[in-house]
Design an enzyme around this catalytic site. Structure first.
Site, short mmCIF file in Angstrom:
data_model
loop_
_atom_site.label_atom_id
_atom_site.label_comp_id
_atom_site.label_asym_id
_atom_site.label_seq_id
_atom_site.Cartn_x
_atom_site.Cartn_y
_atom_site.Cartn_z
N GLY A 14 -70.47 -49.54 19.94
CA GLY A 14 -70.75 -50.82 19.97
C GLY A 14 -71.20 -51.47 21.55
N ASN A 16 -74.02 -51.97 22.67
CA ASN A 16 -75.40 -52.62 22.34
C ASN A 16 -74.44 -54.01 21.86
OD1 ASN A 16 -78.02 -51.73 22.82
ND2 ASN A 16 -76.99 -49.99 21.79
N ILE A 95 -77.71 -46.55 5.65
CA ILE A 95 -78.95 -46.74 5.26
C ILE A 95 -79.28 -48.15 4.33
CG2 ILE A 95 -80.65 -45.56 3.86
CD1 ILE A 95 -80.57 -43.13 5.09
N ASN A 110 -83.81 -54.03 14.94
CA ASN A 110 -83.04 -52.94 14.93
C ASN A 110 -83.44 -52.28 16.45
OD1 ASN A 110 -81.57 -50.47 14.39
ND2 ASN A 110 -83.55 -49.24 14.36
N HIS A 112 -83.88 -49.08 18.72
CA HIS A 112 -83.93 -47.49 18.19
C HIS A 112 -84.12 -46.84 19.55
CE1 HIS A 112 -84.81 -43.82 16.22
NE2 HIS A 112 -85.62 -43.64 17.10
C1 GAR Z 1 -77.76 -46.54 20.56
O1 GAR Z 1 -78.25 -45.74 21.20
C2 GAR Z 1 -78.74 -46.97 19.47
O2 GAR Z 1 -79.87 -47.31 20.03
C3 GAR Z 1 -78.83 -46.03 18.43
O3 GAR Z 1 -77.16 -45.56 18.36
C4 GAR Z 1 -76.55 -45.93 19.47
C5 GAR Z 1 -75.58 -47.04 19.19
O4 GAR Z 1 -74.69 -47.15 20.45
N1 GAR Z 1 -79.18 -46.25 17.36
C6 GAR Z 1 -80.07 -45.58 16.42
O5 GAR Z 1 -80.04 -44.25 16.79
C7 GAR Z 1 -80.42 -46.25 15.19
N2 GAR Z 1 -81.50 -45.14 14.76
P1 GAR Z 1 -73.61 -48.31 20.45
O6 GAR Z 1 -72.63 -48.18 19.21
O7 GAR Z 1 -72.90 -48.13 21.99
O8 GAR Z 1 -74.46 -49.59 20.50
#
Ligand code: GAR
Length: 201
Positions: A14, A16, A95, A110, A112
Site C-alpha cells: 500500500g 501507493n 482480476i 490503475n 502500472h
Molecule cells: C506497485 O509497484 C504497482 O505499480 C504494482 O504493484 C505495486 C504495489 O505496491 N501494480 C501492478 O503491478 C499492477 N499490474 P504498493 O502496494 O506498495 O502500492
C-alpha cells in the site's frame, strides 16, 4: 462543489495508497477524498495504513465466491453502498472482468510499474514487471497511470514518467526507484485530475 468519492483497491504494502493519503493531507489531492479502502486479502499492510488514517476499509476475497460474476457483484454492492465515484487500483492483484470494468467507464484508473505498452498485460504485475525489464535489458523504464477497461493494461493512458535503469539493478532496487521517482508522484496527480473531471456541482 462536492468532492469525488474515491475507493482505493489494494492487495499488498500500500505504498501507493500512502502516497494518495499524503497528497490528500498536503492538499494536492483536493477535488477527491479517499472514503474507502478495499483489499483483496486481510493481510495487506495497506489495511493498517487505512486504519492509521481513519479511512473505512473492507476485505472482499475472490475465493469466497463461487464465480467471478458473484465476486464482482459484491464489489459493485460495496461501491454503491459507499457512493463511490472513482476507483483507484493501487497494487490491486485480483482480476476484474468486463462485467465490472464496463460498469464504471472512465471511473477506474490503475498504476502500472512500466512504460506501457512494454512489460504489461497478463502475467505482468509487481516484481515480475521489473524482472522482465531487467531481463530484456532496457535502459529506461517507468510507470503509467491509465484508465481501466476490459483489456489488461489496455485502457487510455493518462500519465507516464520515465525512470533510468542503472548498472547493477536488482528487481527490488529498480522497483523501489520506479516507485519513488514515478509511481508516488504520478498516481496522486492522476487522482486529482480525474477527481476534478468527475466533481459534481
Ligand atoms: C506497485 O509497484 C504497482 O505499480 C504494482 O504493484 C505495486 C504495489 O505496491 N501494480 C501492478 O503491478 C499492477 N499490474 P504498493 O502496494 O506498495 O502500492
Amino acid at each position: 462543489m462536492l468532492k469525488t468519492k474515491i475507493a482505493v483497491f489494494v492487495s499488498g504494502g500500500g505504498t501507493n495508497l500512502q502516497a494518495l493519503i499524503d497528497a490528500q493531507k498536503a492538499g494536492t489531492l483536493k477535488s477527491g477524498e479517499i472514503t474507502l479502502v478495499l483489499a483483496s486479502n486481510d493481510t495487506a499492510y495497506a489495511l493498517t495504513r487505512a486504519e492509521q488514517n481513519q479511512i473505512p476499509s473492507v476485505v472482499v476475497k475472490r475465493k469466497e465466491f463461487a464465480t467471478q460474476l458473484e465476486y464482482e457483484e459484491q464489489l459493485k454492492a460495496v461501491l454503491t453502498e459507499h457512493n463511490i465515484d472513482l476507483i483507484i487500483l493501487a497494487g490491486f492483484m485480483s482480476i476484474l472482468s468486463e462485467n465490472f470494468t464496463a460498469a464504471y467507464p472512465k471511473r477506474i484508473i490503475n498504476i502500472h510499474p512500466s512504460l506501457i505498452p512494454s512489460f504489461c498485460g497478463k502475467g505482468y504485475y509487481g516484481l515480475k514487471v521489473h524482472e522482465a525489464a531487467l531481463a530484456y535489458g532496457v535502459k529506461v523504464t517507468g510507470a503509467t497511470v491509465h484508465y481501466v477497461n476490459e483489456i489488461p493494461d489496455g485502457g487510455e493512458i493518462l500519465l507516464q514518467k520515465a525512470v533510468a535503469v542503472e548498472e547493477g539493478d536488482t528487481p527490488e532496487i529498480l522497483q523501489r526507484r520506479v516507485m519513488e521517482q514515478a509511481e508516488w508522484i504520478l498516481l496522486p496527480q492522476a487522482a486529482e485530475m480525474v477527481s476534478q473531471q468527475l466533481q459534481k456541482g
